[in-house]
Scaffold this active site. Structure first.
Site, short mmCIF file in Angstrom:
data_model
loop_
_atom_site.label_atom_id
_atom_site.label_comp_id
_atom_site.label_asym_id
_atom_site.label_seq_id
_atom_site.Cartn_x
_atom_site.Cartn_y
_atom_site.Cartn_z
N HIS A 82 6.70 4.16 11.05
CA HIS A 82 5.73 4.18 9.90
C HIS A 82 4.85 5.03 11.17
O HIS A 82 4.65 4.66 12.33
CB HIS A 82 5.18 2.80 10.47
CG HIS A 82 3.75 2.60 9.21
ND1 HIS A 82 3.76 2.81 7.77
CD2 HIS A 82 2.81 2.57 9.78
CE1 HIS A 82 3.03 2.49 7.28
NE2 HIS A 82 2.08 2.97 7.78
N ASP A 161 -1.47 -6.91 1.01
CA ASP A 161 -1.37 -6.59 1.19
C ASP A 161 -2.37 -5.55 0.62
O ASP A 161 -3.69 -4.71 1.08
CB ASP A 161 -0.62 -5.75 2.30
CG ASP A 161 -1.39 -4.22 2.17
OD1 ASP A 161 -2.65 -4.39 3.52
OD2 ASP A 161 -1.24 -3.65 2.80
N ARG A 168 -10.62 -3.56 1.52
CA ARG A 168 -11.47 -3.46 2.44
C ARG A 168 -11.84 -1.97 2.17
O ARG A 168 -13.26 -1.33 2.80
CB ARG A 168 -10.44 -3.41 3.62
CG ARG A 168 -9.93 -4.90 3.87
CD ARG A 168 -8.35 -5.06 5.16
NE ARG A 168 -8.69 -3.83 5.70
CZ ARG A 168 -7.47 -3.35 6.70
NH1 ARG A 168 -6.41 -3.50 5.35
NH2 ARG A 168 -7.48 -1.66 7.62
N SER A 183 -1.39 -5.07 8.54
CA SER A 183 -1.34 -4.39 6.65
C SER A 183 -0.03 -3.84 7.62
O SER A 183 0.63 -3.56 6.78
CB SER A 183 -2.89 -3.34 6.72
OG SER A 183 -2.65 -2.68 5.27
N LYS A 187 4.43 -4.77 5.51
CA LYS A 187 4.81 -3.81 4.20
C LYS A 187 6.19 -3.32 5.44
O LYS A 187 6.95 -3.33 4.25
CB LYS A 187 3.57 -2.56 4.31
CG LYS A 187 3.56 -2.81 3.84
CD LYS A 187 1.53 -1.19 3.03
CE LYS A 187 1.37 -1.54 4.13
NZ LYS A 187 -0.21 -0.63 3.82
N1 URA Z 1 -2.52 1.78 7.00
C1 URA Z 1 -2.13 0.76 6.00
O1 URA Z 1 -0.85 1.06 5.49
N2 URA Z 1 -2.63 0.25 6.65
C2 URA Z 1 -4.46 0.25 6.83
O2 URA Z 1 -5.15 -1.23 7.17
C3 URA Z 1 -4.82 0.93 8.04
C4 URA Z 1 -4.02 2.45 7.43
#
Ligand code: URA
Length: 445
Positions: A82, A161, A168, A183, A187
């Site tokens: 990621h 999320d 946010r 967050s 995922k």
């Molecule tokens: N990428 C994400 O998936 N979440 C965040 O809060 C910031 C960047």
């Protein structure tokens, strides 16, 4: 329980219990807790931080707010990567087929670009026919048979999320290490990852502007991984200037194809090799980074990584004649160089400004759901530290609109800074954070 009491607790620097966090996440996801209370809570978290235990509980509560994939019946170990997002970051397109060619099956669910940072799905959709909307069954079938999938999210993964991130975004609460860490990790956990290589970007084109902030975020995500039974390694990588040369969807696919053939810009090639090597070690396909690197290099040199990419494109409905002959990929009508207005050493090639110029050309979107123009973008010919002579090409703009091309020309010239004395090149990486060098640290902004 009442939402207001949990907001007050965070406002007053108190620690929330696991039950309180789970209750908050479940009721926010169901719409019982309204956005204004969730926003106040997010602001209290941003201002006062959370302990590693609270962040892990928040991550797991968000991960379990929807479907959680179990890939253990399909692959021996599900390794994922990621990136926290950047400009010119087409790493996934090269790294995933490379590690798949080294015997590590990878099924990746990627996202679209938003704001100045690009998204893997938009890039892959430059290839006519390529499907990014695989069903869960198709995703699992391809992972089992091809050992490589690159698709959008299938199923309802971490809906808490999705909802909290949207809130946010409009309440000034994105820049919080506990909220970003939970967050990202929620995922990854929901998509079935048992081991994760995190590419934490730092610099002018990243969420984290300083190395210390990036290191804190990396440590936090590694610690969540440990506490939740996942193996996690985080690389801190430079995002002051774009990665590689190409910024924009089909230009980036062309650069990824060149890199899979062993060419491509040196910084991007090296970046991909490092990320892929860490994935192989984490996935038990190599016992050291040195051994992993040798395997990665042979997978590219012998053409196995390219073959995997080609097979994946074909399996997902893409027309391989376009990747066999990349000049057929979407091509902009106007292609013009931007010449250096002076001679000197480059001291800045501002990633965010270049990413924003590409978005205004049409390569990205300002709002979720907008269409992108796959053909437009920018080639960045020089890096910080390069000596450039007046009149040499600094950038090449690919555009479909004359006025946008002229606007991009001005913006690109504003993205560079000059020095009359030599400037050191920027490093590719600033460090690696693993569980072994993890420190317990409560996170405060
Ligand atoms: N990428 C994400 O998936 N979440 C965040 O809060 C910031 C960047």
């Amino acid at each position: 329980m009442r939402a207001v009491d949990l907001i007050i607790k965070k406002r007053d620097h108190q620690e929330l219990s696991r039950e309180e966090i789970e209750w908050f996440v479940q009721n926010f996801t169901r719409g019982v807790i309204p956005d204004y209370q969730a926003a106040a809570w997010a602001m209290a978290v941003l201002l006062n931080g959370m302990t590693p235990r609270e962040i892990t509980d928040l991550t797991m509560a968000m991960a379990h707010s929807g479907d959680v994939l179990d890939l253990s019946q399909v692959v021996p170990i599900a390794v994922d990567k990621h990136s926290t997002g950047g400009v010119g970051d087409k790493t996934t397109l090269v790294v995933e087929p490379t590690v798949a060619a080294c015997g590590l099956a990878v099924g990746k669910m990627s996202g679209r670009g938003l704001g100045f940072s690009g998204g893997t799905l938009d890039k892959m959709e430059s290839i006519p026919g390529y499907r990014t909307d695989l069903t869960r069954e198709e995703f699992l079938h391809q992972l089992r048979t091809v050992g490589l999938v690159l698709s959008g999210q299938s199923g309802d993964l971490a809906p808490a999320d999705g909802k909290l991130y949207a809130l946010r975004d409009v309440t000034g609460t994105v820049q919080s290490i506990p909220l970003i860490a939970s967050s990202v990790m929620s995922k990854k956990i929901a998509s079935g990852a048992q081991a994760i290589v995190l590419d934490v970007k730092v610099g002018l084109g990243a969420f984290m502007q300083t190395i210390e902030e990036a290191r804190q975020l990396a440590r936090m995500m590694v610690s969540i991984g440990e506490l939740s039974g996942r193996r996690v390694v985080a690389l801190l990588s430079d995002m002051n200037q774009p990665l590689g040369q190409a910024v924009g969807n089909s230009l980036e696919v062309k650069e990824a194809i060149a890199t899979l053939h062993g060419d491509g810009p040196g910084d991007f090639r090296e970046h991909c090799r490092a990320v892929a090597s860490h994935m192989l070690v984490l996935g038990d396909r190599a016992s050291s980074i040195e051994e992993a690197r040798r395997r990665v290099e042979s997978a590219i040199d012998e053409g196995a990584a390219w073959e995997r990419f080609r097979t994946m494109v074909a399996s997902q409905g893409g027309d391989v004649s376009y990747i066999d002959e990349p000049s057929r990929l979407p091509q902009a009508r106007l292609v013009e160089d931007v010449a250096a207005p002076q001679s000197g050493y480059l001291s800045q090639v501002h990633a965010r400004l270049i990413g924003e110029a590409a978005v205004r050309l049409g390569a990205g979107r300002a709002q979720i759901g907008e269409a992108v123009d796959h053909s437009v973008g920018i080639l960045v010919h020089h890096k910080v530290g390069d000596r450039v002579e007046q009149g040499q090409a600094l950038f090449t703009i690919h555009a479909n609109d004359e006025s946008k091309l002229e606007a991009a020309r001005t913006e690109l010239l504003e993205s560079v800074r000059w020095s009359s004395t030599p400037v050191s090149p920027l490093p590719l990486f600033y460090g690696v954070v693993t569980a072994e060098n993890e420190e317990e640290l409560p996170v405060h902004p």
